[in-house]
Design an enzyme around this catalytic site. Sequence first.
Site, PDB file in Angstrom:
ATOM      1  N   LYS A   1      17.470 109.642  -9.593  1.00 34.30           N
ATOM      2  CA  LYS A   1      18.603 109.582 -10.517  1.00 34.30           C
ATOM      3  C   LYS A   1      19.516 110.787 -10.363  1.00 34.30           C
ATOM      4  O   LYS A   1      20.440 110.973 -11.128  1.00 34.30           O
ATOM      5  CB  LYS A   1      18.080 109.481 -11.942  1.00 34.30           C
ATOM      6  CG  LYS A   1      17.152 108.283 -12.136  1.00 34.30           C
ATOM      7  CD  LYS A   1      16.423 108.383 -13.431  1.00 34.30           C
ATOM      8  CE  LYS A   1      15.028 107.837 -13.282  1.00 34.30           C
ATOM      9  NZ  LYS A   1      14.186 108.183 -14.394  1.00 34.30           N
TER      10      LYS A   1
ATOM     11  N   SER B   1      16.039 110.663 -22.483  1.00 32.73           N
ATOM     12  CA  SER B   1      15.027 110.620 -23.538  1.00 32.73           C
ATOM     13  C   SER B   1      14.299 111.942 -23.732  1.00 32.73           C
ATOM     14  O   SER B   1      13.903 112.266 -24.843  1.00 32.73           O
ATOM     15  CB  SER B   1      14.028 109.496 -23.255  1.00 32.73           C
ATOM     16  OG  SER B   1      13.498 109.620 -21.955  1.00 32.73           O
TER      17      SER B   1
ATOM     18  N   THR C   1      14.393 108.518 -18.097  1.00 37.06           N
ATOM     19  CA  THR C   1      15.006 109.696 -17.554  1.00 37.06           C
ATOM     20  C   THR C   1      15.168 110.889 -18.443  1.00 37.06           C
ATOM     21  O   THR C   1      15.456 110.783 -19.619  1.00 37.06           O
ATOM     22  CB  THR C   1      16.393 109.389 -16.980  1.00 37.06           C
ATOM     23  OG1 THR C   1      16.233 108.408 -16.010  1.00 37.06           O
ATOM     24  CG2 THR C   1      17.034 110.569 -16.342  1.00 37.06           C
TER      25      THR C   1
ATOM     26  N   GLY D   1      23.676 113.563 -11.942  1.00 31.86           N
ATOM     27  CA  GLY D   1      22.493 112.870 -12.410  1.00 31.86           C
ATOM     28  C   GLY D   1      22.883 111.922 -13.521  1.00 31.86           C
ATOM     29  O   GLY D   1      23.840 112.183 -14.250  1.00 31.86           O
TER      30      GLY D   1
END
Length: 187
Positions: A47, A138, A15, A59
């Site tokens: 998400k 990430s 994500t 989110g």
Amino acid sequence: MTSGGPDLKPLFRSTTILAIRRRGQVVVVGDGQVSLGNTVMKGGARKVRTMQEGKILGGFAGSAADGLSLFERLEAKLGEHGGRLRRAAVEMAKDWRTDRVMRKLEAMLIVADIEGMYLLSGTGDIIEPDDGLVAIGSGGNYALAAARALCEHTDLGAREIAEAAMKVASDICIYTNSNFTIEVLGE
């Protein structure tokens, strides 16, 4: 790939979530990739979601089960506090920091409404960005850097900036794809 810890659990990487407040609009966007080690497990995960009948956007980054559990807990807090996001976020951050079970959850949240935008973490952090931009996951730093540059040097709207910044992140971060879920509040 492993976590490096003694139990050698697989390391999930998933994500990029980006939130932008600009010119009366709030946008939360997330990619759809879920990775296990160096393998893409799913490309179309959602998400990002709406809460409180579309008045609040959120989110998560991290464990999907933990992120969904956190959304449920936040929605309960919103119910307890009359839909006031700031109050619900503060109370949830307190619980997250002090509750033994919640402290083990491996996810972070971004939540926003027209009046506020917050990053919530398991250490009890509740951070409200100064510039109306926040990102996690990430590829979060890539998306955030791109969004800041676009906000400063273009006249694009919040949605256009969100899409362009996420495209930059998906081009750089191998744990981020270009299958975006975008939610918008405001004009």
